[in-house]
Design a protein around this motif. Structure first.
Motif, PDB file in Angstrom:
ATOM      1  N   GLY A 192       9.089   6.711  20.980  1.00  0.00           N
ATOM      2  CA  GLY A 192       9.081   8.168  21.046  1.00  0.00           C
ATOM      3  C   GLY A 192       8.946   8.790  19.668  1.00  0.00           C
ATOM      4  N   GLU A 193      10.058   9.222  19.082  1.00  0.00           N
ATOM      5  CA  GLU A 193      10.028   9.873  17.780  1.00  0.00           C
ATOM      6  C   GLU A 193      10.121   8.890  16.625  1.00  0.00           C
ATOM      7  OE1 GLU A 193      12.991  12.877  17.562  1.00  0.00           O
ATOM      8  OE2 GLU A 193      12.315  13.935  19.359  1.00  0.00           O
ATOM      9  N   THR A 194      10.390   7.632  16.912  1.00  0.00           N
ATOM     10  CA  THR A 194      10.526   6.632  15.850  1.00  0.00           C
ATOM     11  C   THR A 194       9.690   5.398  16.122  1.00  0.00           C
ATOM     12  OG1 THR A 194      12.436   5.510  16.865  1.00  0.00           O
ATOM     13  CG2 THR A 194      12.911   7.378  15.404  1.00  0.00           C
ATOM     14  N   TRP A 195       9.389   4.688  15.032  1.00  0.00           N
ATOM     15  CA  TRP A 195       8.854   3.339  15.124  1.00  0.00           C
ATOM     16  C   TRP A 195      10.026   2.375  14.960  1.00  0.00           C
ATOM     17  CZ3 TRP A 195       4.145   3.158  16.846  1.00  0.00           C
ATOM     18  CH2 TRP A 195       3.173   4.085  16.449  1.00  0.00           C
ATOM     19  N   GLN A 196      10.076   1.344  15.778  1.00  0.00           N
ATOM     20  CA  GLN A 196      11.095   0.313  15.655  1.00  0.00           C
ATOM     21  C   GLN A 196      10.460  -0.965  15.117  1.00  0.00           C
ATOM     22  OE1 GLN A 196      13.217  -0.714  19.192  1.00  0.00           O
ATOM     23  NE2 GLN A 196      13.632   1.393  19.769  1.00  0.00           N
ATOM     24  N   ILE A 197      10.940  -1.409  13.986  1.00  0.00           N
ATOM     25  CA  ILE A 197      10.559  -2.726  13.484  1.00  0.00           C
ATOM     26  C   ILE A 197      11.602  -3.714  13.999  1.00  0.00           C
ATOM     27  CG2 ILE A 197      10.445  -4.192  11.441  1.00  0.00           C
ATOM     28  CD1 ILE A 197       7.997  -2.561  11.614  1.00  0.00           C
ATOM     29  N   GLN A 198      11.146  -4.770  14.657  1.00  0.00           N
ATOM     30  CA  GLN A 198      12.066  -5.768  15.204  1.00  0.00           C
ATOM     31  C   GLN A 198      11.868  -7.106  14.495  1.00  0.00           C
ATOM     32  OE1 GLN A 198      11.714  -5.964  19.479  1.00  0.00           O
ATOM     33  NE2 GLN A 198      12.213  -3.801  19.767  1.00  0.00           N
ATOM     34  N   CYS A 199      12.983  -7.825  14.314  1.00  0.00           N
ATOM     35  CA  CYS A 199      12.915  -9.120  13.645  1.00  0.00           C
ATOM     36  C   CYS A 199      14.030 -10.023  14.161  1.00  0.00           C
ATOM     37  CB  CYS A 199      13.050  -8.944  12.127  1.00  0.00           C
ATOM     38  SG  CYS A 199      14.636  -8.269  11.593  1.00  0.00           S
ATOM     39  N   ALA A 200      13.967 -11.297  13.811  1.00  0.00           N
ATOM     40  CA  ALA A 200      15.037 -12.227  14.163  1.00  0.00           C
ATOM     41  C   ALA A 200      16.282 -11.849  13.360  1.00  0.00           C
ATOM     42  CB  ALA A 200      14.613 -13.651  13.843  1.00  0.00           C
ATOM     43  N   PRO A 201      17.477 -12.047  13.923  1.00  0.00           N
ATOM     44  CA  PRO A 201      18.709 -11.681  13.209  1.00  0.00           C
ATOM     45  C   PRO A 201      18.801 -12.287  11.814  1.00  0.00           C
ATOM     46  CG  PRO A 201      19.198 -12.210  15.489  1.00  0.00           C
ATOM     47  CD  PRO A 201      17.755 -12.570  15.274  1.00  0.00           C
ATOM     48  N   GLU A 202      18.358 -13.536  11.666  1.00  0.00           N
ATOM     49  CA  GLU A 202      18.462 -14.202  10.366  1.00  0.00           C
ATOM     50  C   GLU A 202      17.520 -13.607   9.319  1.00  0.00           C
ATOM     51  OE1 GLU A 202      16.010 -16.969  13.118  1.00  0.00           O
ATOM     52  OE2 GLU A 202      17.780 -15.665  13.251  1.00  0.00           O
ATOM     53  N   PHE A 226      11.886  -3.065   2.858  1.00  0.00           N
ATOM     54  CA  PHE A 226      11.599  -1.633   3.001  1.00  0.00           C
ATOM     55  C   PHE A 226      12.301  -0.808   1.932  1.00  0.00           C
ATOM     56  CE2 PHE A 226      10.452  -2.972   7.332  1.00  0.00           C
ATOM     57  CZ  PHE A 226       9.218  -2.331   7.450  1.00  0.00           C
ATOM     58  N   VAL A 227      13.552  -1.134   1.657  1.00  0.00           N
ATOM     59  CA  VAL A 227      14.292  -0.389   0.631  1.00  0.00           C
ATOM     60  C   VAL A 227      13.615  -0.558  -0.732  1.00  0.00           C
ATOM     61  CG1 VAL A 227      16.491  -0.215  -0.599  1.00  0.00           C
ATOM     62  CG2 VAL A 227      16.477  -0.527   1.881  1.00  0.00           C
ATOM     63  N   SER A 228      13.155  -1.766  -1.031  1.00  0.00           N
ATOM     64  CA  SER A 228      12.463  -2.020  -2.302  1.00  0.00           C
ATOM     65  C   SER A 228      11.156  -1.245  -2.403  1.00  0.00           C
ATOM     66  CB  SER A 228      12.176  -3.523  -2.462  1.00  0.00           C
ATOM     67  OG  SER A 228      13.377  -4.261  -2.529  1.00  0.00           O
ATOM     68  N   GLU A 246       1.472   1.241   7.891  1.00  0.00           N
ATOM     69  CA  GLU A 246       2.257   1.167   6.660  1.00  0.00           C
ATOM     70  C   GLU A 246       3.487   0.293   6.848  1.00  0.00           C
ATOM     71  OE1 GLU A 246       4.860   4.238   3.833  1.00  0.00           O
ATOM     72  OE2 GLU A 246       4.261   4.807   5.873  1.00  0.00           O
ATOM     73  N   LEU A 247       4.184   0.499   7.944  1.00  0.00           N
ATOM     74  CA  LEU A 247       5.414  -0.245   8.201  1.00  0.00           C
ATOM     75  C   LEU A 247       5.133  -1.717   8.456  1.00  0.00           C
ATOM     76  CD1 LEU A 247       7.241   2.359  10.483  1.00  0.00           C
ATOM     77  CD2 LEU A 247       7.664   1.896   8.053  1.00  0.00           C
ATOM     78  N   LEU A 248       4.080  -2.001   9.206  1.00  0.00           N
ATOM     79  CA  LEU A 248       3.746  -3.395   9.497  1.00  0.00           C
ATOM     80  C   LEU A 248       3.356  -4.158   8.238  1.00  0.00           C
ATOM     81  CD1 LEU A 248       1.767  -3.368  12.863  1.00  0.00           C
ATOM     82  CD2 LEU A 248       3.862  -4.631  12.360  1.00  0.00           C
TER      83      LEU A 248
END
Length: 249
Positions: free
Chosen positions: A168-178, A187-189, A151-153
């Protein structure tokens, strides 16, 4: 210990980081000033400032103080000259440590940081000695019991996310700073608010440490974090499961 590690999450839940409200306010205010100074006072065109304002709101910094910090950063209001500086060094076990500071007196701050590192079994290093081991990334954390990685991907990749990490208890979505703002807004939308979101330094590789070394590193981490000029501390160690379990009790 990265920007979002198991230890970071435990520390956040227990409220250990920046226990004093005054210290929290000082740190988020400095970050707003630095962000506004670097990229202007309009958060819509300044990702760093937008992130800093969100962090300030999360700790209930009053709106007028946020606005004042922005004006001080842009020079609209007079303020002390605060400089950003990154210190590099080593902790017990040869662990790499990056220390992000904001100070009005670099001589004072470097002396204090060097003393803390030495007292904690570490040492200050030359510029560039460990920075290459870390990548600057936007990170958004989501509880695993509420969301699947698929879902997150699906949401994140379209907005510019690079990777998803099991923490562990969370999924981390990583992206470039920009791409941080665009990914977060996607995600908020979609009606999914991240539990945490920030631009941070992620180690390329981590070093597993034993319990004894882990305790020394945590003590050093806390000592650095308690310094009024230190904004963030990043390191590349992984704590043993037995120590993590004890900390959760």
């Amino acid at each position: 210990m990265s920007g979002h590690s198991k230890w970071h999450n435990i520390q956040h839940r227990k409220g250990r980081q920046d226990a004093a409200r005054g210290k929290i306010f000082t740190k988020v205010t400095k970050e707003i000033m630095l962000a506004a100074k670097a990229g202007g006072g309009d958060p819509t065109g300044n990702n760093r400032l937008k992130s800093a304002i969100e962090a300030a709101k999360a700790v209930n910094l009053p709106k007028d103080k946020i606005e004042t910090a922005i004006k001080k950063g842009t020079g609209e209001l007079a303020a002390e000259a605060i400089e950003e500086v990154m210190y590099e060094g080593y902790g017990p076990g040869g662990v790499a440590i990056l220390i992000d500071a904001a100070t009005d007196n670099k001589n004072r701050t470097v002396a204090e940081v060097r003393h803390i590192l030495s007292k904690g079994g570490g040492s200050m290093g030359a510029s560039g000695c460990v920075a290459w081991m870390f990548d600057k990334k936007g990170v958004l954390a989501f509880p695993k019991d509420e969301h699947s990685d698929e879902e997150l991907l699906e949401i994140g990749l379209e907005a510019g996310a690079e990777d998803i990490v099991d923490d562990g208890e969370t999924w981390q979505i990583q992206c470039a700073p920009e791409d941080f703002t665009a990914v977060r807004e996607a995600f908020v939308s979609a009606g999914i608010e991240p539990a945490e979101s920030e631009i941070t330094m992620i180690p390329q590789n981590t070093v597993a440490v034993d319990k004894e070394t882990g305790l020394k590193l945590l003590k050093l981490y806390d000592a650095l974090d308690e310094n009024e000029d230190v904004q963030n501390v990043y390191a590349n160690f992984d704590l043993p499961d037995e120590l993590l379990a004890e900390m959760q009790d």
